[in-house]
Design a protein around this motif. Structure first.
Motif, mmCIF file in Angstrom:
data_model
loop_
_atom_site.group_PDB
_atom_site.id
_atom_site.type_symbol
_atom_site.label_atom_id
_atom_site.label_comp_id
_atom_site.label_asym_id
_atom_site.label_seq_id
_atom_site.Cartn_x
_atom_site.Cartn_y
_atom_site.Cartn_z
ATOM 1 N N VAL A 73 0.855 -1.124 0.114
ATOM 2 C CA VAL A 73 0.037 0.017 -0.026
ATOM 3 C C VAL A 73 1.097 1.262 0.105
ATOM 4 C CG1 VAL A 73 -1.567 1.439 1.407
ATOM 5 C CG2 VAL A 73 -2.158 -1.268 1.026
ATOM 6 N N ARG A 74 1.771 1.046 0.826
ATOM 7 C CA ARG A 74 2.924 2.282 0.850
ATOM 8 C C ARG A 74 3.391 2.627 -0.569
ATOM 9 N NH1 ARG A 74 5.977 0.954 5.297
ATOM 10 N NH2 ARG A 74 4.716 2.131 6.654
ATOM 11 N N HIS A 77 1.232 4.663 -2.697
ATOM 12 C CA HIS A 77 1.004 5.988 -2.433
ATOM 13 C C HIS A 77 1.997 6.870 -2.001
ATOM 14 C CE1 HIS A 77 -3.412 5.434 -1.713
ATOM 15 N NE2 HIS A 77 -3.131 4.117 -1.513
ATOM 16 N N CYS A 90 -3.608 8.490 -5.490
ATOM 17 C CA CYS A 90 -4.870 8.760 -5.265
ATOM 18 C C CYS A 90 -5.351 10.031 -6.390
ATOM 19 C CB CYS A 90 -4.720 9.592 -3.825
ATOM 20 S SG CYS A 90 -4.624 8.197 -2.548
ATOM 21 N N THR A 104 -3.836 8.441 3.030
ATOM 22 C CA THR A 104 -3.355 6.952 3.392
ATOM 23 C C THR A 104 -1.996 7.035 3.732
ATOM 24 O OG1 THR A 104 -4.878 6.080 1.511
ATOM 25 C CG2 THR A 104 -3.050 4.624 2.079
#
Ligand SMILES: [Zn+2]
Length: 132
Positions: A73-74, A77, A90, A104
């Protein structure tokens, strides 16, 4: 702590459940005195250590899986090189990238880590002759 993380009591019970059945069977009526007893106690200590290590290995595997998910996830983002100051992942309902750090990224990293990353990112832009 989330609902998916075992509590300390739950972890203790996992360890006890790994040890208890074999201990109950193996130590019923065992002679624990003298040299034979010492040997038997040492064998049980080794067996307990192995059983506890097996439970610990499952915990470590679960933690590695969770950390891997957070890392994935990191990675999504990050500050977007193609649009400095925006998140690479995003966007709003019009497709406009959201500013970085996005919600996030802020949720995943303590502010000081993000600040360090932003400073590094900005210095890279300055080194490339681009505005930060
Ligand atoms: Zn984002």
């Amino acid at each position: 702590m989330t609902d998916t993380q075992p509590t300390d009591d739950a972890l203790r019970e996992q360890y006890a459940a790994a040890i208890r059945p074999t201990m109950l069977i193996g130590l019923q009526g065992a002679e624990l005195d003298g040299r034979g007893g010492t040997q038997r106690i040492n064998e049980w200590a080794d067996w307990i250590a192995t059983a506890v290590a097996a439970v610990r290995d499952k915990e470590v595997e679960a933690l590695r899986d969770a950390l891997g998910a957070v890392a994935r996830v990191r990675d999504l983002h990050q500050a977007w090189d193609a649009d400095p100051g925006s998140c690479a992942h995003c966007h709003d309902s019009y497709g406009t990238p959201l500013p970085y750090p996005c919600p996030t990224a802020l949720a995943l990293d303590p502010q000081e880590q993000l600040s360090a990353r932003l400073t590094e990112y900005a210095s890279k832009d300055i080194a490339n002759g681009e505005p930060s």
